[in-house]
Design an enzyme around this catalytic site. Sequence first.
Site, short mmCIF file in Angstrom:
data_model
loop_
_atom_site.label_atom_id
_atom_site.label_comp_id
_atom_site.label_asym_id
_atom_site.label_seq_id
_atom_site.Cartn_x
_atom_site.Cartn_y
_atom_site.Cartn_z
N HIS A 1 0.85 -1.19 0.00
CA HIS A 1 0.00 0.00 0.00
C HIS A 1 0.88 1.23 0.00
O HIS A 1 1.93 1.23 0.62
CB HIS A 1 -0.90 0.00 1.25
CG HIS A 1 -2.07 0.91 1.10
ND1 HIS A 1 -2.00 2.26 1.35
CD2 HIS A 1 -3.35 0.66 0.70
CE1 HIS A 1 -3.17 2.80 1.11
NE2 HIS A 1 -4.02 1.86 0.73
N ASP B 1 -7.93 -5.30 0.27
CA ASP B 1 -8.46 -6.16 -0.79
C ASP B 1 -8.09 -7.63 -0.64
O ASP B 1 -8.63 -8.47 -1.36
CB ASP B 1 -7.96 -5.68 -2.15
CG ASP B 1 -8.57 -4.35 -2.53
OD1 ASP B 1 -9.78 -4.20 -2.32
OD2 ASP B 1 -7.83 -3.47 -3.02
N1 CMC Z 1 3.89 -7.73 -4.77
C1 CMC Z 1 5.22 -7.75 -5.01
N2 CMC Z 1 6.01 -6.67 -4.90
C2 CMC Z 1 5.43 -5.53 -4.54
C3 CMC Z 1 4.04 -5.44 -4.29
C4 CMC Z 1 3.26 -6.61 -4.43
N3 CMC Z 1 1.96 -6.58 -4.20
N4 CMC Z 1 3.74 -4.16 -3.96
C5 CMC Z 1 4.88 -3.48 -4.00
N5 CMC Z 1 5.92 -4.29 -4.35
C6 CMC Z 1 7.33 -3.94 -4.45
C7 CMC Z 1 7.59 -3.08 -5.67
O1 CMC Z 1 7.90 -3.90 -6.79
C8 CMC Z 1 8.77 -2.27 -5.21
O2 CMC Z 1 9.92 -3.10 -5.25
P1 CMC Z 1 11.36 -2.50 -5.64
O3 CMC Z 1 11.66 -1.48 -4.58
O4 CMC Z 1 12.27 -3.68 -5.62
O5 CMC Z 1 11.20 -1.88 -7.00
C9 CMC Z 1 8.47 -2.01 -3.75
O6 CMC Z 1 7.63 -3.10 -3.34
C10 CMC Z 1 7.73 -0.68 -3.47
O7 CMC Z 1 6.49 -0.69 -4.18
P2 CMC Z 1 5.91 0.50 -5.07
O8 CMC Z 1 5.31 -0.08 -6.31
O9 CMC Z 1 6.92 1.59 -5.20
O10 CMC Z 1 4.74 1.02 -4.12
P3 CMC Z 1 3.53 1.92 -4.54
O11 CMC Z 1 3.20 2.73 -3.35
O12 CMC Z 1 3.77 2.63 -5.81
O13 CMC Z 1 2.39 0.83 -4.84
C11 CMC Z 1 0.50 -0.54 -4.71
C12 CMC Z 1 1.36 0.52 -4.02
C13 CMC Z 1 -0.74 -0.79 -3.86
C14 CMC Z 1 0.05 -0.03 -6.09
C15 CMC Z 1 1.32 -1.84 -4.87
O14 CMC Z 1 1.72 -2.29 -3.61
C16 CMC Z 1 0.57 -2.92 -5.63
O15 CMC Z 1 0.56 -2.91 -6.87
N6 CMC Z 1 -0.07 -3.90 -4.90
C17 CMC Z 1 -0.86 -4.91 -5.53
C18 CMC Z 1 -2.19 -4.35 -5.96
C19 CMC Z 1 -3.11 -4.09 -4.79
O16 CMC Z 1 -3.26 -4.92 -3.90
N7 CMC Z 1 -3.76 -2.91 -4.81
C20 CMC Z 1 -4.73 -2.51 -3.79
C21 CMC Z 1 -4.27 -1.34 -3.01
S1 CMC Z 1 -5.31 -0.99 -1.58
C22 CMC Z 1 -6.85 -0.53 -2.17
C23 CMC Z 1 -6.92 0.76 -2.93
O17 CMC Z 1 -6.23 1.74 -2.61
O18 CMC Z 1 -7.73 0.80 -3.85
#
Ligand code: CMC
Length: 391
Positions: free
Chosen positions: A269, A326
């Site tokens: 998140h 989720d």
């Molecule tokens: N599985 C594997 N790796 C992950 C995940 C995941 N679910 N989430 C983040 N990472 C890794 C990402 O690859 C990155 O790694 P590195 O530093 O090696 O490049 C690191 O963790 C930091 O992640 P980020 O993508 O910079 O974080 P963000 O704040 O941009 O993304 C997120 C947040 C929710 C989009 C992401 O965690 C994600 O895609 N999760 C899966 C989808 C999900 O469950 N979404 C629902 C969010 S909650 C409900 C809502 O807000 O609607």
Amino acid sequence: TGNLLLDPAFVNTASCSSKITYIDGDKGVLRYRGYPIEQLAKHSSYLETAYLVIYGDLPTTEQLEVFEQRIRRTTLIDERMRDLFRCFPRRSHPMPVLAAGIMALSTFSEKSAGTDPEQVENATDRLIAKTPTLAAFSYKNSVGQPTLYPDNSLSYIENFIRMSFGFPTEPYEFNDEVTRALEVLLILHVDHEQNCSTSTVRMVGSSGANLYSSVAAGVNALSGPKHGGANQAVIEMLQGIRDSGMSTQEFVNKVKDQKSNVKLMGFGHRIYKIYDPRAAIIKEHADNILKLHTGRQALLEIAQELEETALNDDYFKERKLYPNVDFYSGLIYEAMGFPVNMFTVLFAIGRLPGWIAHYREQMQTNNKIWRPRQLYTGEQERAYRPIELRP
Ligand code: CMC
């Protein structure tokens, strides 16, 4: 453009001040108007929480009665709206149908399709009252079943459940545990400060667009898999694991392999760097609801094992990735009988009071049009070339 700061995806930029929701992502704290989410999930109703978020305080008995009464008598939609639903293809995804329905609503009420306080108040009632009706209609359309009129002797949540799963010819039998679980899920989704859809509602509202247009934009923002669509992706991921026969460790290894581009859906998140407090509450309900549907327990077991495997893995520990709202919500919706394409619609019903509260807060404070800047990285000036001279 000399002093512009670049902040892609608004990771470090606050777009507004707000009194509605407080989040401490490091400690896992979520409060609406100061009230911890755990207490609201335990004691409150969806409509009471909606009142709290929109009007700023918990209602008195009389205020709640008046509010519930206002909503109850507004649940019906114009008969011509039924024709609108008939126009969509039979199996259309209910989310765009809901968005279209919300826009259509605005054309049926001049009294509420403007931006003065009385019109916004009117639109507030109409949206809260009619969105479940529209949602149930879009669901019935997507499965090719007859629609039901609202029954205003029922509670808000019961009404929605009956319109979704009932048939006009039969009485509907409620299960109190299912009704309460759905109510809690909706309460947990009511607001989450400046997420993508809420910021969209504020952005559109900042132009002076009315509440319907702003909320419909929020519905569309929510439809993306990185936002509201994630709970659908969780179910698909769990089914994939089940069908392939791979172990949860094997799946986690695949996620860790950067080349695979596979994410552990329902984990991570932008704000929470610890267990999402909403996920903890949902997890308790998941156990109870899935007990009622023995055939569906396999996916819950995979989810529980997957969570444990991931939480013990250094990749997830280092990146502070924990289950989000989720991870378990889709399992409950599925056990209740909703198809995956309805999950985001349920999220939209839950988030609606938050969108409305933010729109109203913005109208009451400084409603200056939002206009972000950019850093231009394109070509410098060059001369137009006739087409025959281009390479
Ligand atoms: N599985 C594997 N790796 C992950 C995940 C995941 N679910 N989430 C983040 N990472 C890794 C990402 O690859 C990155 O790694 P590195 O530093 O090696 O490049 C690191 O963790 C930091 O992640 P980020 O993508 O910079 O974080 P963000 O704040 O941009 O993304 C997120 C947040 C929710 C989009 C992401 O965690 C994600 O895609 N999760 C899966 C989808 C999900 O469950 N979404 C629902 C969010 S909650 C409900 C809502 O807000 O609607």
